[in-house]
Write an enzyme that holds these catalytic residues in place. Structure first.
Site: not given
Ligand code: FES
Length: 236
Positions: A199-202, A181
Site C-alpha cells: 500500500p505504500c506506493h501501490g 521498492h
C-alpha cells in the site's frame, strides 16, 4: 816583514788543522752539514716516523668470540628459528582470539535458522514469521494457484522468473515479506493479481511473488531454505 807574517800564519793554520773535532761548534756544524746532506738526498717527511707511535689502541675482543665460525652460525640459526617460531605462535593465537570474539555467539546462531512445522498451515493460507529481524511469508498454495503461477508469460514480466525458479515444492511459496521498492511489508491476498499488495506506493505482486504492477523493480526475494524432512521447513 813578509817573512815575519808568514812565520806567524803557518803555525796558526797548523793549530787550526789540529783542533779537536768534538768542540761544540764543530759538532753543531757537522750535524748541520749531515742534515743538509740528508735533506738533499732523501726528501722524506720529518713526521714519517709518527706512524710508528700509535695513539689509539683497539681492545682485544677475542675472548668474547666463539670458538669457531660454524659454531656461531649454528647459534644464530637457532636464535632466528626460535624467535620466528615464537612470533608465529603469538600471531596465530592473536588471530584466533580475534576471530573467536568476532564470530557469532550460540544464541545468535540459534536465531540464524528457524524451523517451521508445515502441518500447521492449511492449504490456501499464509503465515508471517520473523527471521533475522525480517518478515517471511509462507503460503500453502492450492493447485489452482500453482497453475495460475505457471500460466504467466515470462516475457511479460518486469523481473522475468518462472514459478519453478522460485519454489522448491510448488505447494510451498517462501519469500521475504519486504517490498522491493522502498521496503514496506506488503499485504497478503490482496492486489490485482491475487498475491500481495504494497500500500505504500501501490506495487502488486502475483501468487508467485513476482512484481506485476507499481513502482517496485524486482520480485519478492526468496531466502535460503530447505525441507529436511516431510512436513518440516528450515529457513536460513
Ligand atoms: S515500498 Fe512498496 S511500493 Fe513503495
Amino acid at each position: 816583514m813578509a817573512a815575519t807574517t808568514l812565520r806567524n800564519t803557518i803555525p796558526r793554520a797548523l793549530r787550526s788543522a789540529s783542533a779537536p773535532l768534538h768542540h761544540p761548534s764543530v759538532t753543531a756544524a757537522a750535524t748541520q752539514v749531515r742534515y743538509n746532506t740528508q735533506s738533499a738526498t732523501d726528501a722524506r717527511s720529518p713526521f714519517a716516523q709518527a706512524g710508528s707511535h700509535r695513539t689509539t689502541k683497539i681492545p682485544d675482543f677475542s675472548k668474547y668470540r666463539g670458538g669457531s665460525t660454524s659454531g656461531n652460525k649454528v647459534f644464530q640459526y637457532f636464535m632466528v628459528g626460535t624467535m620466528g617460531a615464537l612470533t608465529a605462535a603469538g600471531s596465530k593465537a592473536l588471530v584466533q582470539d580475534f576471530l573467536v570474539n568476532m564470530s557469532a555467539s550460540a544464541d545468535v546462531l540459534a536465531m540464524a535458522k528457524i524451523e517451521v512445522d508445515l502441518s500447521a498451515i492449511p492449504e490456501g493460507k499464509n503465515i508471517i514469521l520473523k527471521w533475522r529481524g525480517k518478515p517471511v511469508f509462507i503460503r500453502h498454495r492450492t493447485a489452482a494457484e500453482i497453475e495460475e503461477a505457471n500460466a504467466v508469460k515470462i516475457e511479460s514480466l518486469r523481473d522475468p522468473q518462472t514459478d519453478a525458479d522460485r519454489v522448491k515444492k510448488p505447494e510451498w511459496l517462501v519469500m521475504l515479506g519486504i517490498c522491493t521498492h522502498l521496503g514496506c511489508v506488503p499485504i497478503g491476498e490482496a492486489g490485482d493479481f491475487g498475491g500481495w499488495f504494497c500500500p505504500c506506493h501501490g506495487s502488486h505482486y502475483d501468487i508467485s511473488g513476482r512484481i506485476r504492477r507499481g513502482p517496485a523493480p524486482l520480485n519478492l526475494e526468496i531466502p535460503e531454505y530447505e525441507f529436511p524432512e516431510e512436513g518440516r521447513l528450515v529457513i536460513g
